[in-house]
Enzyme design. Sequence first.
Site: not given
Ligand code: CA
Length: 452
Positions: A18, A231, A353, A373, A392
Amino acid sequence: MAEQPLAAIILAAGQGTRMKSELHKVLHPVAGLPMLHHLLDSLAAAGAARQVVVVGARREQVEASVASRGVDIAHQAEQLGTAHAALQAKAALAGFYGIAIVCFGDTPFLRPETLARLKDRLLAEDAPRVAVLGFVPDDAKAYGRIIADDAGAISKMVEFKDATEDERAVRLCNSGVTAVRTSDLWPLLERVGNDNAAGEYYLPDIIMLALADGDKAVVVETDPDELIGINSRAELAEAESIWQQRRRAQAMADGASLIAPDTVWFAHDTVLGRDVVIEPNVVFGPGVTIADDVVIHAFSHIEGATIASGCSVGPFARLRPGADMREGAKVGNFVEMKKAVLGPGAKANHLTYLGDATVGANANIGAGTITCNYDGYFKYQTVIGENAFIGSNSALIAPVKIGRDAIVAAGSAVSRDVADGELRLVRGEQLVKPGWADRFHDAMRKKKREGK
Ligand code: CA
Ligand code: UD1
């Protein structure tokens, strides 16, 4: 009560149809950890010195997943029933004398205390030969039923398929979790037949055999929440939700403030200090450790990160594996860190980053700073000294070092090392043309009016 060594037999040879998955059912994760490992952890915490997982198809996946845990694997070639499956662990446990607890790999939330309670019940003075864990669910569905008296002495175990109407009306259900001495287990399992509605070798039949021998068998009851079986994908999501609810409650009980608990997602191993504040919509992947007095602002995603006391993270921050924030460091919105150290008091407040980088104490990383990098083949380090100021929108092209107290001017693309205390400015020359724009606008507007 004499101490008895404990072994666990975990049945996981079912097809798990299932789930509709190429991944073995018991390896589907809850809180980032395969469900089987949740169970193995509980069993280990309950003192199970030996663990045998019984697998059928996709055995190699389970083997690979438990490789580092000292767990044995037994193979059940054909799924002939739970008693037959348990018997496949006999060879792996040859020479082991003690108590075995048989349980199911898709029932991951058993608590160590409950397992210990089951084991202790088996060792009690009235000397039951088998002790089984029972529960009373809201919906008893097709679970096997346990017919027992008020003291928990069992008179019958019956599978739903084989049960009468009266037996089906009984609400006490079999979890399947069964404790029995190994000296009893193997002979009992070998006696189990398959003359029943399913044509299977039923594990609960060992209890019927013990009763037939004139011995006692008992049920120990526990909370149905511990016995949720998985299940399907829907049940997996349900299990995740139950796990998360418990973890959130625990986090708050331990001294963290969760402003909207239902929107915070923990991993199995998240570690939180005291007086941590977690704002709404925060997701923790595995491997996160957070010290005291940390604020995680809304919408942050944190994985494999270490965050020291007094730090502030987000909103909208992403900390990836190897992110290491030291005392009082600050990461603001749209900042990503990967394999990077942000020194004590250092700040990267916006749009940055930091990958494969080390940032010294109290350095200031300006908005839009990128550590470049990667060249498409290899990764390179960026090292930034104490108190450095990165203007910046700077690109730091690794490998590169920025000295302590250095200033990198805004908009610089730095590809060579910057010495301590140096100013580095890498920009094109500025062209200054007073009035040029006004003249341009006038000319263009005129052209448009004349329809050219
Ligand atoms: Ca079972
Ligand atoms: C079983 C119990 C039932 C109990 C229920 C609780 C039996 C006969 N019935 O029923 O009393 O209420 O669990 O969930 O034991 N497995 C194998 N090999 C096999 C068959 C099963 O390894 O040949 C494993 C499955 O992978 C699973 C577990 O055993 O992990 C239980 O098997 P399942 O078929 O789900 O048993 P139920 O019919 O649910």
